[in-house]
Design a protein around this motif. Sequence first.
Motif, PDB file in Angstrom:
ATOM      1  N   GLY A 115       0.796  56.344  -0.683  1.00  0.00           N
ATOM      2  CA  GLY A 115       0.234  57.357   0.208  1.00  0.00           C
ATOM      3  C   GLY A 115      -1.036  56.869   0.882  1.00  0.00           C
ATOM      4  O   GLY A 115      -1.238  57.058   2.087  1.00  0.00           O
ATOM      5  N   ARG A 116      -1.895  56.233   0.127  1.00  0.00           N
ATOM      6  CA  ARG A 116      -3.130  55.698   0.713  1.00  0.00           C
ATOM      7  C   ARG A 116      -2.827  54.567   1.683  1.00  0.00           C
ATOM      8  O   ARG A 116      -3.429  54.472   2.752  1.00  0.00           O
ATOM      9  CB  ARG A 116      -4.066  55.215  -0.380  1.00  0.00           C
ATOM     10  N   GLU A 117      -1.891  53.690   1.320  1.00  0.00           N
ATOM     11  CA  GLU A 117      -1.519  52.602   2.219  1.00  0.00           C
ATOM     12  C   GLU A 117      -0.968  53.146   3.536  1.00  0.00           C
ATOM     13  O   GLU A 117      -1.271  52.617   4.606  1.00  0.00           O
ATOM     14  CB  GLU A 117      -0.498  51.692   1.557  1.00  0.00           C
ATOM     15  N   LYS A 118      -0.175  54.215   3.467  1.00  0.00           N
ATOM     16  CA  LYS A 118       0.365  54.819   4.693  1.00  0.00           C
ATOM     17  C   LYS A 118      -0.751  55.371   5.584  1.00  0.00           C
ATOM     18  O   LYS A 118      -0.706  55.222   6.807  1.00  0.00           O
ATOM     19  CB  LYS A 118       1.363  55.927   4.345  1.00  0.00           C
ATOM     20  N   LYS A 119      -1.749  55.990   4.966  1.00  0.00           N
ATOM     21  CA  LYS A 119      -2.885  56.504   5.746  1.00  0.00           C
ATOM     22  C   LYS A 119      -3.635  55.375   6.424  1.00  0.00           C
ATOM     23  O   LYS A 119      -3.988  55.460   7.599  1.00  0.00           O
ATOM     24  CB  LYS A 119      -3.833  57.302   4.851  1.00  0.00           C
ATOM     25  N   LEU A 120      -3.888  54.305   5.671  1.00  0.00           N
ATOM     26  CA  LEU A 120      -4.603  53.163   6.239  1.00  0.00           C
ATOM     27  C   LEU A 120      -3.795  52.495   7.349  1.00  0.00           C
ATOM     28  O   LEU A 120      -4.337  52.119   8.393  1.00  0.00           O
ATOM     29  CB  LEU A 120      -4.944  52.150   5.144  1.00  0.00           C
ATOM     30  N   PHE A 121      -2.481  52.361   7.130  1.00  0.00           N
ATOM     31  CA  PHE A 121      -1.613  51.766   8.145  1.00  0.00           C
ATOM     32  C   PHE A 121      -1.658  52.599   9.422  1.00  0.00           C
ATOM     33  O   PHE A 121      -1.792  52.066  10.522  1.00  0.00           O
ATOM     34  CB  PHE A 121      -0.174  51.659   7.626  1.00  0.00           C
ATOM     35  N   ALA A 122      -1.573  53.918   9.263  1.00  0.00           N
ATOM     36  CA  ALA A 122      -1.605  54.804  10.432  1.00  0.00           C
ATOM     37  C   ALA A 122      -2.929  54.681  11.186  1.00  0.00           C
ATOM     38  O   ALA A 122      -2.953  54.745  12.420  1.00  0.00           O
ATOM     39  CB  ALA A 122      -1.368  56.249   9.995  1.00  0.00           C
ATOM     40  N   MET A 123      -4.015  54.505  10.451  1.00  0.00           N
ATOM     41  CA  MET A 123      -5.313  54.339  11.117  1.00  0.00           C
ATOM     42  C   MET A 123      -5.368  53.033  11.908  1.00  0.00           C
ATOM     43  O   MET A 123      -5.939  52.987  13.000  1.00  0.00           O
ATOM     44  CB  MET A 123      -6.453  54.354  10.089  1.00  0.00           C
ATOM     45  N   LEU A 124      -4.761  51.977  11.384  1.00  0.00           N
ATOM     46  CA  LEU A 124      -4.782  50.688  12.061  1.00  0.00           C
ATOM     47  C   LEU A 124      -3.779  50.618  13.215  1.00  0.00           C
ATOM     48  O   LEU A 124      -4.021  49.923  14.196  1.00  0.00           O
ATOM     49  CB  LEU A 124      -4.502  49.562  11.060  1.00  0.00           C
ATOM     50  N   ASP A 125      -2.673  51.327  13.096  1.00  0.00           N
ATOM     51  CA  ASP A 125      -1.644  51.342  14.142  1.00  0.00           C
ATOM     52  C   ASP A 125      -2.098  52.263  15.275  1.00  0.00           C
ATOM     53  O   ASP A 125      -1.644  53.391  15.415  1.00  0.00           O
ATOM     54  CB  ASP A 125      -0.312  51.800  13.548  1.00  0.00           C
ATOM     55  N   ASP A 129       3.068  52.613  17.227  1.00  0.00           N
ATOM     56  CA  ASP A 129       4.397  52.037  17.435  1.00  0.00           C
ATOM     57  C   ASP A 129       5.038  51.566  16.135  1.00  0.00           C
ATOM     58  O   ASP A 129       6.105  50.959  16.151  1.00  0.00           O
ATOM     59  CB  ASP A 129       4.332  50.890  18.452  1.00  0.00           C
ATOM     60  N   GLY A 130       4.426  51.853  15.007  1.00  0.00           N
ATOM     61  CA  GLY A 130       4.979  51.462  13.715  1.00  0.00           C
ATOM     62  C   GLY A 130       4.705  50.015  13.354  1.00  0.00           C
ATOM     63  O   GLY A 130       5.256  49.504  12.389  1.00  0.00           O
ATOM     64  N   LYS A 131       3.849  49.360  14.126  1.00  0.00           N
ATOM     65  CA  LYS A 131       3.489  47.970  13.863  1.00  0.00           C
ATOM     66  C   LYS A 131       1.991  47.811  14.084  1.00  0.00           C
ATOM     67  O   LYS A 131       1.403  48.457  14.932  1.00  0.00           O
ATOM     68  CB  LYS A 131       4.218  47.026  14.822  1.00  0.00           C
ATOM     69  N   ILE A 132       1.418  46.909  13.304  1.00  0.00           N
ATOM     70  CA  ILE A 132       0.011  46.574  13.517  1.00  0.00           C
ATOM     71  C   ILE A 132      -0.027  45.217  14.202  1.00  0.00           C
ATOM     72  O   ILE A 132       0.507  44.237  13.684  1.00  0.00           O
ATOM     73  CB  ILE A 132      -0.771  46.505  12.190  1.00  0.00           C
ATOM     74  N   GLU A 133      -0.652  45.185  15.354  1.00  0.00           N
ATOM     75  CA  GLU A 133      -0.798  43.935  16.099  1.00  0.00           C
ATOM     76  C   GLU A 133      -2.213  43.414  15.920  1.00  0.00           C
ATOM     77  O   GLU A 133      -3.122  44.154  15.537  1.00  0.00           O
ATOM     78  CB  GLU A 133      -0.495  44.174  17.576  1.00  0.00           C
TER      79      GLU A 133
END
Length: 157
Positions: A115-125, A129-133
Motif C-alpha cells: 500500500g505504501r509503495e503504491k502511494k509512493l509510485f503514484a506520487m512519482l508517476d 501513465d502507470g510508468k515512472i520515467e
Amino acid sequence: MRKTTKLALAYIALAGAVGGAAYAENLDSANVRERTMMRLDKAMKDNDGKITFDQFSDVMDARLKKLVADNGGKLTVAQLADALEKARFERMARRIIARYDSKGDGTLTSDDIIGREKKLFAMLDKNNDGKIEKGELPNDGRDDRQWDGEGNEGGVQ
C-alpha cells in the motif's frame, strides 16, 4: 539559600541529568534540558516549591539506574552500548511501523508495505501513465546527476 546559589546548583544538577537523559532519549540537548526542567518544575509544584535530593533523584532518568541495578550494580561500556543500540533500533522500528501501518494496529504486513509503495509510485508517476520515467524522478539538487533508470546515477543525457 540565595537565589544565585540555587540557580547554580540547579544548573549543575541539570548538567548531570542531561547526560543521563540524553542516552535514552537520543534528543538534542535543548530538548533534553526542556524535558528535564519540566519534570523538575512538576516535582517542585507537587512538593510546595521545594524538593529534597531523594525527590530530585526520583525525577531524573530512572532507566539508567535500572540498567545499573539489572546488571548487579555495575554497568560496563559493552552493556551500556548494547542498551543504547537496542533503544535506537526500537525507536527506528516504531517509526517504520508508524509510517507503513495502514490499520493503526502496531503491526507491519505485506499489504501495508505494498500500500505504501503504491502511494509512493503514484506520487512519482506525475503523468499518471502507470510508468515512472527518468524525468519524473526527483532531483535532489546536489548536482546534475540523475538516476539512469537502471538504479545507477549518471550524467544528464
